[in-house]
Design a protein around this motif. Structure first.
Motif, short mmCIF file in Angstrom:
data_model
loop_
_atom_site.label_atom_id
_atom_site.label_comp_id
_atom_site.label_asym_id
_atom_site.label_seq_id
_atom_site.Cartn_x
_atom_site.Cartn_y
_atom_site.Cartn_z
N ARG A 55 -3.19 7.19 2.77
CA ARG A 55 -1.97 7.72 3.33
C ARG A 55 -0.67 8.43 2.56
O ARG A 55 0.34 8.90 3.06
CB ARG A 55 -1.83 6.51 2.50
CG ARG A 55 -2.60 5.23 3.95
CD ARG A 55 -1.49 3.73 3.29
NE ARG A 55 -2.81 2.55 3.43
CZ ARG A 55 -1.72 2.08 4.50
NH1 ARG A 55 -0.52 2.51 4.67
NH2 ARG A 55 -2.49 1.53 5.55
N LYS B 253 1.37 -1.13 0.21
CA LYS B 253 0.41 -0.40 -0.10
C LYS B 253 0.95 1.08 0.16
O LYS B 253 0.65 1.88 -0.48
CB LYS B 253 -1.42 -0.09 1.47
CG LYS B 253 -2.04 -1.37 1.29
CD LYS B 253 -2.89 -1.28 2.36
CE LYS B 253 -2.42 -1.44 3.85
NZ LYS B 253 -1.77 -3.20 3.36
N MET B 254 1.70 1.23 1.05
CA MET B 254 2.40 2.63 0.45
C MET B 254 4.02 2.35 -0.48
O MET B 254 3.62 3.78 -1.13
CB MET B 254 3.62 2.23 2.17
CG MET B 254 2.84 3.16 3.33
SD MET B 254 2.40 4.54 3.36
CE MET B 254 3.37 5.24 3.37
N LEU C 292 7.66 -8.83 -2.66
CA LEU C 292 7.43 -10.62 -1.73
C LEU C 292 8.23 -11.16 -2.89
O LEU C 292 8.51 -12.46 -2.94
CB LEU C 292 6.24 -11.50 -1.05
CG LEU C 292 6.70 -12.57 0.33
CD1 LEU C 292 7.27 -12.40 0.98
CD2 LEU C 292 4.96 -13.12 0.34
N THR D 290 7.37 -0.38 10.45
CA THR D 290 8.20 -0.44 11.76
C THR D 290 8.09 -1.91 12.59
O THR D 290 7.95 -2.44 11.78
CB THR D 290 6.10 0.72 12.91
OG1 THR D 290 5.24 -0.35 11.86
CG2 THR D 290 6.46 1.57 12.11
N PHE E 86 5.78 9.76 8.74
CA PHE E 86 6.43 10.31 8.25
C PHE E 86 5.29 11.54 7.09
O PHE E 86 5.99 12.64 6.69
CB PHE E 86 7.20 9.39 6.58
CG PHE E 86 8.51 9.37 6.74
CD1 PHE E 86 9.50 10.02 7.16
CD2 PHE E 86 8.50 8.03 7.39
CE1 PHE E 86 10.90 9.60 7.14
CE2 PHE E 86 9.75 7.00 7.57
CZ PHE E 86 10.45 8.16 7.64
N GLY F 8 11.78 6.83 10.76
CA GLY F 8 10.34 7.57 11.66
C GLY F 8 9.14 6.45 11.36
O GLY F 8 9.23 5.72 10.58
N GLY G 28 9.93 2.60 6.42
CA GLY G 28 9.40 3.66 7.66
C GLY G 28 8.49 2.43 8.46
O GLY G 28 7.86 2.48 9.24
N1 LIG Z 1 6.42 4.52 9.38
C1 LIG Z 1 5.53 5.80 8.47
O1 LIG Z 1 4.90 7.04 8.34
C2 LIG Z 1 4.14 4.55 7.99
C3 LIG Z 1 3.40 4.85 7.62
C4 LIG Z 1 2.15 2.96 7.22
C5 LIG Z 1 2.75 2.28 6.92
N2 LIG Z 1 3.67 2.06 7.71
C6 LIG Z 1 4.75 1.00 8.12
O2 LIG Z 1 5.22 0.38 6.66
C7 LIG Z 1 5.39 -0.83 6.54
C8 LIG Z 1 4.74 -1.41 5.47
O3 LIG Z 1 3.19 -1.49 5.48
P1 LIG Z 1 1.77 -0.77 4.19
O4 LIG Z 1 0.84 -0.59 4.29
O5 LIG Z 1 2.92 -0.79 2.89
O6 LIG Z 1 1.74 -2.69 4.32
P2 LIG Z 1 1.95 -4.11 3.02
O7 LIG Z 1 1.75 -4.97 3.39
O8 LIG Z 1 0.90 -2.96 2.53
O9 LIG Z 1 2.94 -3.71 2.06
C9 LIG Z 1 4.38 -4.94 2.40
C10 LIG Z 1 4.92 -5.20 1.97
O10 LIG Z 1 5.94 -5.73 2.00
C11 LIG Z 1 6.58 -6.28 1.10
N3 LIG Z 1 7.57 -7.36 1.53
C12 LIG Z 1 7.41 -8.55 1.75
N4 LIG Z 1 8.99 -9.21 2.22
C13 LIG Z 1 9.27 -8.24 1.70
C14 LIG Z 1 11.10 -8.49 0.90
N5 LIG Z 1 11.85 -9.72 2.13
N6 LIG Z 1 11.56 -6.94 0.84
C15 LIG Z 1 11.18 -6.22 0.77
N7 LIG Z 1 9.69 -6.49 0.38
C16 LIG Z 1 8.55 -7.50 1.38
C17 LIG Z 1 5.20 -7.73 0.70
O11 LIG Z 1 5.53 -7.71 -0.76
C18 LIG Z 1 4.48 -6.06 0.40
O12 LIG Z 1 4.11 -5.54 -0.79
C19 LIG Z 1 4.37 -1.61 7.71
O13 LIG Z 1 5.16 -1.87 9.21
C20 LIG Z 1 3.49 -0.45 8.44
O14 LIG Z 1 3.52 0.05 9.90
C21 LIG Z 1 4.69 3.29 8.41
#
Ligand SMILES: NC(=O)c1ccc[n+]([C@@H]2O[C@H](COP(=O)([O-])OP(=O)(O)OC[C@H]3O[C@@H](n4cnc5c(N)ncnc54)[C@H](O)[C@@H]3O)[C@@H](O)[C@H]2O)c1
Length: 248
Positions: free
Chosen positions: A217, A10-11, A32, A77, A103, A100, A75
């Motif tokens: 987001r 998503k991000m 993945l 967590t 962000f 962070g 990003g």
């Molecule tokens: N810091 C911020 O401002 C902030 C904001 C939103 C989300 N987040 C965090 O960011 C992370 C991702 O959020 P999301 O909503 O995009 O999650 P998501 O589940 O939509 O996406 C995660 C992605 O990681 C991929 N992935 C799996 N294995 C991997 C690997 N070995 N290497 C790289 N990528 C791999 C998955 O295929 C997927 O595409 C979470 O930890 C969430 O808490 C942080």
């Protein structure tokens, strides 16, 4: 800037859009299904990596970025138990990392003003304070990391508070009773709502509410791209606070 996206969920997808709007180029997208493409050789093609992956993958990803000598914005967590080790590795080997838990520009402004407000409210001890956070029902963890940072800002600033406590509650539930030295974080989970954080100072006379509502987001994604731009030419271990560096 040439950007490697580690995590294309998503991000990652929103970061891609915003990065392209800001005239950057995405040279690597890892999820993945193509995790085998995440190699030192491929990472070296990027000026910066941005990791929004999973708690299970982020530490390996950071290690590969360090090996490739590519600055990394994190990003993701759920890995902060390893923060000190990563900080030491980063500083001892001249690498660059900025992390962070939130962000979003708006949330970071909120964090700052929340701390200033807490200090100011020391002058008015007849107000009590509480934090309320509302998220969608798919969010299983409570309280949110953002609510924790807000509550810690209050504990830092307000002399009468020394810890926070959390209650996951239902809408309309009676107010929880907490100790005077505790900041209550009340967490609500409701279908289809935007993430909302509110700080409420309440007295018999009136209430002051300070509220942030995320509409989508994009704020997180823009902040991550701004961080990638900000670390260019820098070395060392940074948090998102260093980037915003509010001075008021
Ligand atoms: N810091 C911020 O401002 C902030 C904001 C939103 C989300 N987040 C965090 O960011 C992370 C991702 O959020 P999301 O909503 O995009 O999650 P998501 O589940 O939509 O996406 C995660 C992605 O990681 C991929 N992935 C799996 N294995 C991997 C690997 N070995 N290497 C790289 N990528 C791999 C998955 O295929 C997927 O595409 C979470 O930890 C969430 O808490 C942080």
């Amino acid at each position: 800037m040439k950007i490697a996206l580690l995590g294309y969920g998503k991000m990652g997808k929103i970061i891609e859009q915003i990065a392209i709007e800001r005239k950057h180029e995405i040279v690597l997208k890892i999820e993945l299904t193509n995790a085998a493409d995440l190699t030192v050789e491929n990472l070296k093609k990027a000026d910066v990596a941005i990791d929004f992956s999973t708690p299970a993958t982020v530490l390996d990803n950071i290690a590969l970025c360090f090996e490739a000598k590519v600055p990394v914005i994190v990003g993701t967590t759920g890995w902060y138990g390893h923060l000190q080790r990563i900080k030491d590795e980063c500083e001892n080997n001249g690498r660059t990392l900025l992390y962070g838990s939130n962000f979003s520009v708006g949330v970071n402004v909120f964090f700052h003003v929340n701390k200033v407000l807490a200090k100011l409210m020391n002058n008015y001890p007849y107000y009590d304070v509480q934090v309320e956070e509302i998220h969608h029902t798919q969010k299983l963890d409570a309280p949110s990391g953002t609510a924790i940072t807000i509550a810690e800002g209050i504990v830092d600033g307000l002399d009468t508070k020394n810890e926070w406590v959390n209650v996951l509650t239902a809408e309309g539930a009676p107010a929880e009773v907490v100790k005077p030295e505790q900041v209550l974080i009340e967490s609500l989970r409701i279908e289809n709502v935007p993430g909302t954080h509110t700080v409420v100072y309440d007295s018999e006379i009136d209430s002051i509410e300070f509220k942030h509502t995320a509409h989508n987001r994009n704020g997180f994604a823009l902040g991550a791209v701004l961080a990638a731009e900000w670390v260019q030419g820098k070395k060392g271990f940074y948090s998102v606070k260093d980037m915003f560096n509010f001075s008021l």
